[in-house]
Design a protein around this motif. Structure first.
Motif, PDB file in Angstrom:
ATOM      1  N   LEU A 119       0.841  -1.211   0.000  1.00  0.00           N
ATOM      2  CA  LEU A 119       0.000   0.000   0.000  1.00  0.00           C
ATOM      3  C   LEU A 119       0.872   1.255   0.000  1.00  0.00           C
ATOM      4  O   LEU A 119       0.703   2.144  -0.844  1.00  0.00           O
ATOM      5  CB  LEU A 119      -0.917  -0.013   1.234  1.00  0.00           C
ATOM      6  N   GLU A 120       1.812   1.314   0.943  1.00  0.00           N
ATOM      7  CA  GLU A 120       2.672   2.481   1.074  1.00  0.00           C
ATOM      8  C   GLU A 120       3.472   2.730  -0.203  1.00  0.00           C
ATOM      9  O   GLU A 120       3.579   3.854  -0.681  1.00  0.00           O
ATOM     10  CB  GLU A 120       3.658   2.255   2.224  1.00  0.00           C
ATOM     11  N   ARG A 121       4.019   1.652  -0.742  1.00  0.00           N
ATOM     12  CA  ARG A 121       4.896   1.801  -1.902  1.00  0.00           C
ATOM     13  C   ARG A 121       4.099   2.189  -3.147  1.00  0.00           C
ATOM     14  O   ARG A 121       4.561   2.998  -3.953  1.00  0.00           O
ATOM     15  CB  ARG A 121       5.690   0.520  -2.125  1.00  0.00           C
ATOM     16  N   ASN A 122       2.925   1.636  -3.300  1.00  0.00           N
ATOM     17  CA  ASN A 122       2.101   2.026  -4.459  1.00  0.00           C
ATOM     18  C   ASN A 122       1.664   3.483  -4.349  1.00  0.00           C
ATOM     19  O   ASN A 122       1.618   4.214  -5.339  1.00  0.00           O
ATOM     20  CB  ASN A 122       0.871   1.118  -4.571  1.00  0.00           C
ATOM     21  N   LEU A 123       1.339   3.888  -3.132  1.00  0.00           N
ATOM     22  CA  LEU A 123       0.919   5.274  -2.911  1.00  0.00           C
ATOM     23  C   LEU A 123       2.067   6.233  -3.227  1.00  0.00           C
ATOM     24  O   LEU A 123       1.886   7.279  -3.856  1.00  0.00           O
ATOM     25  CB  LEU A 123       0.440   5.442  -1.457  1.00  0.00           C
ATOM     26  N   ALA A 124       3.276   5.832  -2.778  1.00  0.00           N
ATOM     27  CA  ALA A 124       4.447   6.683  -3.037  1.00  0.00           C
ATOM     28  C   ALA A 124       4.672   6.813  -4.543  1.00  0.00           C
ATOM     29  O   ALA A 124       4.924   7.914  -5.059  1.00  0.00           O
ATOM     30  CB  ALA A 124       5.677   6.093  -2.357  1.00  0.00           C
ATOM     31  N   MET A 125       4.555   5.705  -5.261  1.00  0.00           N
ATOM     32  CA  MET A 125       4.717   5.741  -6.729  1.00  0.00           C
ATOM     33  C   MET A 125       3.650   6.623  -7.364  1.00  0.00           C
ATOM     34  O   MET A 125       3.915   7.367  -8.304  1.00  0.00           O
ATOM     35  CB  MET A 125       4.580   4.328  -7.310  1.00  0.00           C
ATOM     36  N   GLU A 126       2.439   6.491  -6.847  1.00  0.00           N
ATOM     37  CA  GLU A 126       1.331   7.265  -7.414  1.00  0.00           C
ATOM     38  C   GLU A 126       1.617   8.768  -7.285  1.00  0.00           C
ATOM     39  O   GLU A 126       1.443   9.527  -8.244  1.00  0.00           O
ATOM     40  CB  GLU A 126       0.032   6.906  -6.678  1.00  0.00           C
ATOM     41  N   PHE A 127       2.053   9.195  -6.112  1.00  0.00           N
ATOM     42  CA  PHE A 127       2.316  10.621  -5.920  1.00  0.00           C
ATOM     43  C   PHE A 127       3.494  11.083  -6.765  1.00  0.00           C
ATOM     44  O   PHE A 127       3.489  12.199  -7.289  1.00  0.00           O
ATOM     45  CB  PHE A 127       2.535  10.929  -4.432  1.00  0.00           C
ATOM     46  N   GLN A 128       4.486  10.205  -6.879  1.00  0.00           N
ATOM     47  CA  GLN A 128       5.649  10.559  -7.694  1.00  0.00           C
ATOM     48  C   GLN A 128       5.229  10.754  -9.153  1.00  0.00           C
ATOM     49  O   GLN A 128       5.623  11.714  -9.794  1.00  0.00           O
ATOM     50  CB  GLN A 128       6.650   9.407  -7.572  1.00  0.00           C
ATOM     51  N   ARG A 129       4.393   9.862  -9.659  1.00  0.00           N
ATOM     52  CA  ARG A 129       3.988   9.934 -11.070  1.00  0.00           C
ATOM     53  C   ARG A 129       3.020  11.088 -11.351  1.00  0.00           C
ATOM     54  O   ARG A 129       2.977  11.602 -12.440  1.00  0.00           O
ATOM     55  CB  ARG A 129       3.254   8.652 -11.469  1.00  0.00           C
ATOM     56  N   ASN A 130       2.222  11.424 -10.366  1.00  0.00           N
ATOM     57  CA  ASN A 130       1.077  12.301 -10.650  1.00  0.00           C
ATOM     58  C   ASN A 130       1.155  13.670  -9.991  1.00  0.00           C
ATOM     59  O   ASN A 130       0.156  14.381  -9.920  1.00  0.00           O
ATOM     60  CB  ASN A 130      -0.215  11.588 -10.218  1.00  0.00           C
ATOM     61  N   ARG A 131       2.337  14.006  -9.539  1.00  0.00           N
ATOM     62  CA  ARG A 131       2.495  15.241  -8.783  1.00  0.00           C
ATOM     63  C   ARG A 131       1.938  16.456  -9.538  1.00  0.00           C
ATOM     64  O   ARG A 131       1.194  17.253  -8.989  1.00  0.00           O
ATOM     65  CB  ARG A 131       3.983  15.432  -8.487  1.00  0.00           C
ATOM     66  N   GLU A 132       2.274  16.573 -10.816  1.00  0.00           N
ATOM     67  CA  GLU A 132       1.825  17.740 -11.605  1.00  0.00           C
ATOM     68  C   GLU A 132       0.300  17.808 -11.690  1.00  0.00           C
ATOM     69  O   GLU A 132      -0.288  18.879 -11.595  1.00  0.00           O
ATOM     70  CB  GLU A 132       2.368  17.632 -13.036  1.00  0.00           C
ATOM     71  N   ARG A 133      -0.310  16.647 -11.894  1.00  0.00           N
ATOM     72  CA  ARG A 133      -1.779  16.622 -11.988  1.00  0.00           C
ATOM     73  C   ARG A 133      -2.393  17.015 -10.656  1.00  0.00           C
ATOM     74  O   ARG A 133      -3.383  17.737 -10.589  1.00  0.00           O
ATOM     75  CB  ARG A 133      -2.265  15.224 -12.375  1.00  0.00           C
ATOM     76  N   TYR A 134      -1.799  16.507  -9.578  1.00  0.00           N
ATOM     77  CA  TYR A 134      -2.365  16.787  -8.267  1.00  0.00           C
ATOM     78  C   TYR A 134      -2.185  18.265  -7.895  1.00  0.00           C
ATOM     79  O   TYR A 134      -3.050  18.870  -7.264  1.00  0.00           O
ATOM     80  CB  TYR A 134      -1.756  15.855  -7.207  1.00  0.00           C
ATOM     81  N   GLN A 135      -1.074  18.844  -8.349  1.00  0.00           N
ATOM     82  CA  GLN A 135      -0.866  20.282  -8.144  1.00  0.00           C
ATOM     83  C   GLN A 135      -1.972  21.070  -8.845  1.00  0.00           C
ATOM     84  O   GLN A 135      -2.523  22.021  -8.301  1.00  0.00           O
ATOM     85  CB  GLN A 135       0.476  20.685  -8.761  1.00  0.00           C
ATOM     86  N   PHE A 136      -2.267  20.635 -10.055  1.00  0.00           N
ATOM     87  CA  PHE A 136      -3.300  21.306 -10.850  1.00  0.00           C
ATOM     88  C   PHE A 136      -4.662  21.182 -10.159  1.00  0.00           C
ATOM     89  O   PHE A 136      -5.433  22.151 -10.086  1.00  0.00           O
ATOM     90  CB  PHE A 136      -3.329  20.685 -12.244  1.00  0.00           C
ATOM     91  N   LEU A 137      -4.957  19.998  -9.620  1.00  0.00           N
ATOM     92  CA  LEU A 137      -6.234  19.826  -8.905  1.00  0.00           C
ATOM     93  C   LEU A 137      -6.309  20.769  -7.711  1.00  0.00           C
ATOM     94  O   LEU A 137      -7.368  21.321  -7.407  1.00  0.00           O
ATOM     95  CB  LEU A 137      -6.382  18.377  -8.416  1.00  0.00           C
ATOM     96  N   LYS A 138      -5.173  20.941  -7.048  1.00  0.00           N
ATOM     97  CA  LYS A 138      -5.186  21.847  -5.893  1.00  0.00           C
ATOM     98  C   LYS A 138      -5.421  23.294  -6.337  1.00  0.00           C
ATOM     99  O   LYS A 138      -6.071  24.059  -5.630  1.00  0.00           O
ATOM    100  CB  LYS A 138      -3.867  21.723  -5.109  1.00  0.00           C
TER     101      LYS A 138
END
Ligand code: SF4
Length: 959
Positions: free
Chosen positions: A146-165
């Protein structure tokens, strides 16, 4: 606001809102009393839509005639009228939500360019976006997956998540449920949905109450129908219009009543029922219709079981699979932490509307009435390629063998009978080679040691590192593969993870399996991805999670994962063995979709089933087994263990449920998400009303929809000398048109990313790149499995550029045609655009320069999305197809009869000029279905239409 309430037909009434207070509502019984129609005989779903039409009647978007027409709905009538449906709220998931936010941001930029106030662009109804589609199963089978998949997810999607914010702060009514919380439909069911909503109180202190209704940018939005809430999936384009205050228009539907009787027998799950309903309703041809379940069998089903059935409405083809409101709904709201006061208002409101209770036979006049006795439902799976192909559990082995030998055109795998027993050794080196391993072996481990790049080619081909769990399979001495071996077993998808009865059954079965001494099969990649953290809470409280862990079903994330195809890689040697030998391997999953390449691009046979059956087949390791007559495997002391030995009884499941579900857990887990998610907090957010586009971003780009935008729309004109970009067969899915999965290195999108400095390992998926039109246009028709009949024998996104027939990628051909100003046409078979609602399937089509799609039939949402993007959908007449016309792509096409006087569904002429000069004209039906769609088409799509409307209006509270 309250002063502006109308009292059409004397329908504005009061009801007991609890705690001694009164609430206002638009009364359907009052409407009936006014003689507008026999409303109490209407299907409940129609009455709920009617309430919205009545309440929103303003003489402009919604007229009195609309109210009268719907109030006089007849079970069997020609369906020509459109209903303007203004929904109470919108839900989005991140794959579809990010591009939608990109469009809103682009509209704000366009407003600035027009010299208008950007705040004119603002969602007028609440919008909730749940980030659930981005987590991938890179790691599985370990405690830290769980932790490792979540970390990968944030690493891959940081730009998108910034945009959502950015979006969260720029728009007043736009909220985000961050990653790691749950799946949109389960979060909707457990938390977002209220059942009844209230407008703020007026000067007299009385609020207006109205039913919770919604549309969502995900096909399975229908899951909420299980809680008596009207809602369905729409394309992002329609959702955008809905959030900008436009009604969602749809043709007045037929309503199919399904009278449920009896009760499920011991050993049968809600999933079995959902698969049975899917098969039955597909056969009943309910496409484009509402389905309403009623009768004593429906009344006896828990809301979570109803939700599982409602979820699969897209699979049976209905717009909705609706269950009316009753005590079970109140109980569900109460048990999931909604306040006592709210539950009371909810019940009182629907009682006042005459809408409380599941109807009985004869209460309502449906267009068609079907019967289903729940006692007749049998344990089932569905597959290997379509959710409606139900197979009784005991017949799976036989059906798989049959499918193996059937030609691909008949939903088979085109093997010969003698191939069933073939053995494909999985070498330690991983290079099994064609025909059983004759090529020089290359050890993935060794090559990794020798290579400075830490990833193998296969890992790179999947854009993922090989996770730890794979070591077991790699090390497995003498590992072998056969056709029908299970390589993925996933407890996944909101369809089932929202239903504690099947989730607990999976846990109970795991416990019994371990106690009997059954061991996990090392070849199988198992995963557990619930749709909310509530599931983990009850699996932990009941002590069942550790048993699942022992079988490899460790928690991998809270999100869609395998259901959307984010299943991650197989062990490299295993995957290599599969691809080199074309092994027909199997995935077993508790999802709702199993089209080819949806679950994993190299697993061709995908079977849908209940979570406990997923665990059982993971243990068996193959689908070439009859679990009703053969043991699953050997347990302690080498003794045979049978499915019936470990299958949990209904009473056991019920006991576990009592111990598990508590309202306070829902309240605790569904509050203050940000505080519960430090990784989300760490993402920086930019401020401002207008987005500052970053030209270097490969995730978020300003789309070209408003380039050269003028406030006046153009004219509707005939299309001349169009060239075909593709000729496709039947059942082309939106995933064929706009894939969500991985991006191939050697592809137009891959080349673009590499040119823009993105390493192959950071490509991420198409789904996550939907904020960048450059990637998405290049990815349109780029599914590795799409078959363009213009290039026979070649799979993938290629076409023959005409004249001359040079083979090239669809994107390259489209750009060459664009340079020549040649309009493009796509020809297709039946069910064009079936599958998930995917606005990029329409947007990409448009941006490639396709002006018209001619198909034998269209899936509902995709057709409307094409119109929403200004692409003309045309339908061949019955019995006519590209095949009967012997079209090969060398022709040119004219669409004649198009003008500003165009009428919905009118006949047009398709003039075909063959390469030799022979000309032929055939009639085709224009599938612009409603008058408002004519407007959208004329404006070049919904977005320009809405932008032109809003550019002329003052924003709320600003001017
Ligand atoms: S779990 Fe599957 S059905 Fe549910 S929202 Fe995700 S992709 Fe859609």
């Amino acid at each position: 606001m309250m002063n502006s309430l109308h009292n059409l037909f004397d329908s504005l009434k009061e009801f007991d809102a609890g705690q001694g207070g009164k609430g206002r509502f638009y009364s359907l019984p009052a409407l009936e009393k006014a003689g507008v129609g026999a409303i109490s005989r209407l299907p409940v779903s129609i009455r709920l839509v009617l309430e919205s039409v009545l309440r929103n009647c303003d003489g402009k978007k919604v007229s009195e005639a609309n109210v009268r027409e719907l109030a006089r709905w007849q079970p069997n009538a020609a369906r020509t009228g459109e209903i303007p449906f203004i929904v109470a709220r919108i839900v989005l998931q991140d794959f579809t939500g990010v591009p939608l936010l990109v469009d809103l941001a682009a509209m704000r930029s366009a407003m600035v360019k027009l010299g208008r106030n950007p705040k004119l662009i603002e969602p007028l109804v609440p919008v909730d976006l749940v980030v659930d589609h981005s987590v991938q199963v890179d790691f599985a089978g370990t405690a830290d997956a769980l932790e490792r998949n979540l970390a990968m997810e944030f690493q891959r999607n940081r730009e998108r998540y910034q945009f959502l914010k950015w979006g969260m702060q720029a728009f007043d009514t736009f909220k985000v449920v961050p990653p790691g919380i749950g799946i949109v439909h389960q979060v909707n069911l457990e938390y977002l949905a209220q059942g009844v909503l209230r407008q703020p109180a007026g000067p007299d202190g009385r609020s207006l109450f109205y039913p919770d209704t919604l549309v969502g940018t995900d096909s399975h939005t229908t899951m909420i129908n299980g809680l008596g809430i009207v809602g369905w999936g729409v394309g992002g384009i329609e959702a955008e219009a809905g959030m900008l205050g436009q009604p969602v228009y749809f043709l007045t539907p037929d309503v199919v009543g399904v009278h449920l009787t009896g009760a499920l027998q011991e050993g049968v799950t809600a999933t079995d029922l959902a698969l049975t309903v899917t098969e039955m309703l597909r056969k009943a041809k309910v496409v484009g219709k509402f389905v309403e379940f009623y009768g004593p069998g429906a009344a006896a089903l828990a809301v979570v079981d109803r939700a599982t059935i409602a979820n699969m409405a897209p699979e049976y083809g209905a717009t909705m699979g609706f269950f009316p409101i009753d005590e079970e709904c109140v109980e569900y709201l109460r048990n999931t932490g909604r306040s006592e006061e709210h539950c009371k208002v909810y019940e009182n409101y629907f009682r006042a509307q005459g809408l409380f209770g599941i109807p009985k036979k004869g209460d309502i006049a449906y267009s068609t009435d079907l019967e289903l006795d729940l006692a007749g439902v049998r344990p089932s799976v569905a597959g290997p390629k379509r959710p409606q192909d139900r197979i009784e559990l005991g017949n799976l082995k036989e059906e798989f063998i049959k499918a193996l030998g059937r030609p691909a055109a008949e939903n088979g795998f085109g093997k010969t009978a003698d191939e069933l027993g073939r053995v494909f050794p999985v070498l330690e080196g991983g290079s099994a080679g064609a025909g059983g391993g004759s090529q020089e072996p290359v050890s993935p481990r060794r090559s990794r040691e020798q290579n400075t790049n830490p990833l193998t080619e296969l890992e790179m081909a999947n854009n993922r590192p090989t996770p730890d769990w794979a070591a077991a399979a790699i090390a497995s001495p003498g590992g072998q593969l056969h056709h029908g071996d299970v390589l993925i077993a996933a407890i996944t998808s909101c369809t089932n993870t929202s239903n504690p009865s099947v989730m607990l059954a999976a846990g109970l079965l795991a416990r019994k399996a371990v106690e009997k001494g059954l061991k996990p099969n090392p070849m199988v990649k198992s995963s557990l991805a619930p749709g909310s953290r509530v599931v983990s809470d009850y699996l932990n409280k009941t002590g069942l999670q550790p048993w699942l862990d022992q079988l490899g079903f460790n928690l991998v994330g809270y999100g869609c994962t395998t259901c959307i195809g984010n299943s991650g890689p197989l062990a490299a040697p295993v995957e290599e063995t599969v691809t080199r030998n074309d092994v027909i391997a199997a995935a077993v999953l508790s999802g709702n979709r199993n089209f080819e390449a949806r679950i994993h691009q190299n697993i061709k046979a995908n079977f849908l089933m209940s979570p406990p059956l997923v665990v059982a087949f993971a243990l068996a390791g193959r689908v070439t087994i009859d679990l009703t007559t053969e043991p699953i495997g050997r347990g302690t002391g080498g003794r045979d263990v049978w499915l019936k030995d470990i299958w949990p009884g209904q009473a056991e499941v019920r006991d576990a449920m009592r111990a598990a579900l508590k309202p306070e857990v829902f309240r605790r887990l569904y509050r203050d998400f940000a505080a519960q998610n430090p990784k989300w907090n760490d993402i920086p957010a930019s401020a401002g009303q207008v987005y500052q586009w970053d030209e270097h971003s490969t995730y978020i780009q300003q789309p070209p929809f408003f380039e050269n935008f003028s406030l006046q729309p153009g004219h509707i004109a005939e299309i001349k000398a169009a060239r075909p970009l593709g000729i496709f067969g039947d059942s082309v899915t939106t995933d064929h048109i706009s894939p969500a999965g991985s991006i191939k290195k050697a592809s137009p999108a891959g080349n673009y990313l590499i040119e823009h400095g993105v390493n192959f390992v950071d490509f991420n998926s198409y789904g996550s790149r939907r904020g960048n039109d450059r990637v998405m246009t290049r990815g349109t028709f780029a599914n590795v499995r799409i078959k363009n009949l213009m290039t026979p024998g070649v799979e993938g996104g290629v076409t023959a550029f005409q004249p001359g027939g040079e083979t090239m990628s669809i994107f390259d051909a489209a750009m060459k045609y664009a340079a020549q100003r040649t309009p493009l046409i796509v020809l297709a078979g039946t069910e064009y655009g079936t599958g998930s609602s995917r606005d990029w399937a329409a947007k990409g089509t448009r941006l490639l320069g396709v002006r018209v799609v001619v198909a034998q039939s269209f899936e509902r949402i995709h057709r409307s999305n094409l119109v929403g993007m200004g692409v003309l959908p045309l339908q061949f007449k019955e019995g006519v197809s590209a095949q009967t016309l012997k079209l090969d792509g060398t022709e040119t096409y004219d669409v004649l009869g198009l003008s500003d006087q165009l009428k919905p569904r009118q006949d047009l002429t398709l003039r075909i000029t063959r390469a030799g000069g022979r000309v032929e004209s055939i009639p085709v039906a224009c599938r612009i279905d409603t008058p408002i769609e004519i407007d959208y088409y004329q404006h070049g799509g919904i977005l320009p239409y809405v932008l032109r409307q809003l550019a002329g209006q003052p924003p709320k509270g600003l001017e």
